[in-house]
Design a protein around this motif. Structure first.
Motif, short mmCIF file in Angstrom:
data_model
loop_
_atom_site.label_atom_id
_atom_site.label_comp_id
_atom_site.label_asym_id
_atom_site.label_seq_id
_atom_site.Cartn_x
_atom_site.Cartn_y
_atom_site.Cartn_z
N THR A 33 0.84 -1.21 0.00
CA THR A 33 0.00 0.00 0.00
C THR A 33 0.87 1.25 0.00
OG1 THR A 33 -1.86 -1.12 1.03
CG2 THR A 33 -1.76 1.26 1.32
N ALA A 36 2.10 1.63 -3.48
CA ALA A 36 1.03 2.14 -4.36
C ALA A 36 0.81 3.64 -4.14
CB ALA A 36 -0.26 1.37 -4.11
N MET A 37 0.89 4.07 -2.87
CA MET A 37 0.70 5.50 -2.60
C MET A 37 1.84 6.32 -3.19
SD MET A 37 -0.99 5.79 1.20
CE MET A 37 0.26 4.84 2.04
N SER A 41 -0.72 5.48 -7.47
CA SER A 41 -1.80 4.64 -7.99
C SER A 41 -2.88 4.39 -6.93
CB SER A 41 -1.25 3.30 -8.48
OG SER A 41 -0.61 2.60 -7.43
N TYR A 42 -2.63 4.81 -5.70
CA TYR A 42 -3.67 4.72 -4.67
C TYR A 42 -3.68 5.99 -3.84
CZ TYR A 42 -6.38 3.42 -0.64
OH TYR A 42 -7.33 3.42 0.34
N ASN A 43 -4.84 6.61 -3.72
CA ASN A 43 -4.99 7.80 -2.89
C ASN A 43 -5.55 7.39 -1.53
OD1 ASN A 43 -4.14 9.54 -4.91
ND2 ASN A 43 -6.20 9.73 -5.75
N ARG B 54 -6.62 -0.02 1.36
CA ARG B 54 -6.41 -0.28 -0.08
C ARG B 54 -6.78 -1.73 -0.41
NH1 ARG B 54 -2.12 -2.55 -1.44
NH2 ARG B 54 -1.69 -3.08 -3.59
N GLU B 55 -6.41 -2.64 0.48
CA GLU B 55 -6.74 -4.05 0.24
C GLU B 55 -8.25 -4.26 0.28
OE1 GLU B 55 -2.75 -6.14 2.10
OE2 GLU B 55 -4.22 -5.27 3.45
N LEU B 58 -9.63 -3.00 -2.95
CA LEU B 58 -9.38 -3.98 -4.01
C LEU B 58 -10.35 -5.15 -3.91
CD1 LEU B 58 -5.47 -4.08 -4.13
CD2 LEU B 58 -7.00 -3.21 -5.88
#
Lengths: 72, 225
Positions: A33, A36-37, A41-43, B54-55, B58
């Motif tokens: 995570t 990704a941050m 690609s992840y907020n 996030r998981e 998903l």
């Protein structure tokens, strides 16, 4: 016009001398995570953003910037 | 993330149990492994599963796509049966279609707009659908008017729920129970999937609508109301 969220998590993490795994453990997420941050690609949620800011000794505004995206 | 270990342990334990059943009892028992497809995501979604946001996002996205895939398959089977073969498909396929069609809006409206809107919306939708089917199926004759009265009663109970949610809720629940009792005698003579479909489409939505209005009548009104 859309707005894109950019972040400086990687830079602040390096300044704090933390690895991705250490930062992940401190804020209670997986290392993937954090990756990704940092890639954008992840907020994260507001809660996680505040946790990141606290652990990195920065404000949320220093970590995240909302930029105009003229392509939109 | 240590939260995955208990889930993996449960999955491994269940697999061993099923393998033993397959070896000692009958090989078809291996089909019980299919339950893992339901149990693992359910366990992973529990707060104690220690999955980060996030998981979880998903997981939700994957579930959304899985629902779409299953729904597409069911739509394909039903349309193929009706339009190409000219027959009704196995009623279980209608059940596969009906469940997401009911559950998804119930969750979306219930969690997004609250129980009051859910109860009023569901009651109105059932009443209008009932009226439409009664009038289209029986016309304006005696049978059509008698059937329409049921739809009218549902709409009246729902309208009552606008001002008096508890009263409307009680009436809708009573109608749902009445339908359940009336259906009860017939359910014994129809296949299981058809029976489940009848319960899913008739008494259950009324009970949910009535229950939602009752819940909304017991809480404090929201600031915008």
């Amino acid at each position: 016009m859309r707005h894109a969220l950019t972040n400086r998590i990687r830079r602040h993490r390096a300044l704090a001398g933390l690895t991705q795994a250490e930062l992940a453990r401190r804020v209670g997420v997986s290392r993937q995570t954090v990756v990704a941050m940092e890639k954008g690609s992840y907020n994260p949620s507001v809660t996680l953003a505040l946790r990141l800011a606290r652990e990195l000794g920065a404000t949320v505004e220093e970590l995240f910037t909302l930029e105009a995206d003229h392509d939109g | 993330m240590t939260g995955r270990k208990p889930i993996l342990a449960i999955a491994a334990g269940w697999t061993l149990v099923v393998l033993a059943l397959g070896a000692l009892w009958r090989v078809e028992a291996l089909s019980l492994l299919l339950l893992l497809g339901l149990v693992i995501p359910a366990l992973a979604s529990l707060p104690g599963a220690n999955r980060d946001e996030r998981e979880r996002a998903l997981d939700r996205e994957a579930s959304h796509l899985a629902l779409g895939a299953v729904y597409l398959l069911a739509v394909g089977v039903v349309i193929h049966a009706l339009l190409v073969r000219g027959t009704h498909p196995d009623p279980r396929w209608y059940l596969v279609l009906a469940l997401p069609l009911l559950v998804r809006p119930l969750v979306t409206v219930g969690r997004g707009r609250g129980p009051r809107i859910l109860g009023l919306g569901l009651g109105t939708a059932i009443g209008i659908l009932w009226l439409a089917f009664a009038l289209l199926g029986h016309g304006l004759g005696t049978a059509g008017l008698i059937e329409s009265a049921v739809g009218g009663a549902i709409l009246l109970a729902t309208a009552l729920g606008r001002g008096w949610p508890r009263a409307g809720g009680v009436l809708l629940v009573a109608l749902g129970v009445l339908f359940a009792v009336m259906l009860g005698a017939r359910l014994a003579h129809v296949p299981g999937a058809t029976a489940a479909l009848m319960v899913l489409l008739l008494p259950l939505p009324l009970l949910v609508a009535g229950g939602a209005l009752l819940v909304s009548g017991t809480g404090e009104p929201s600031p915008e109301e």
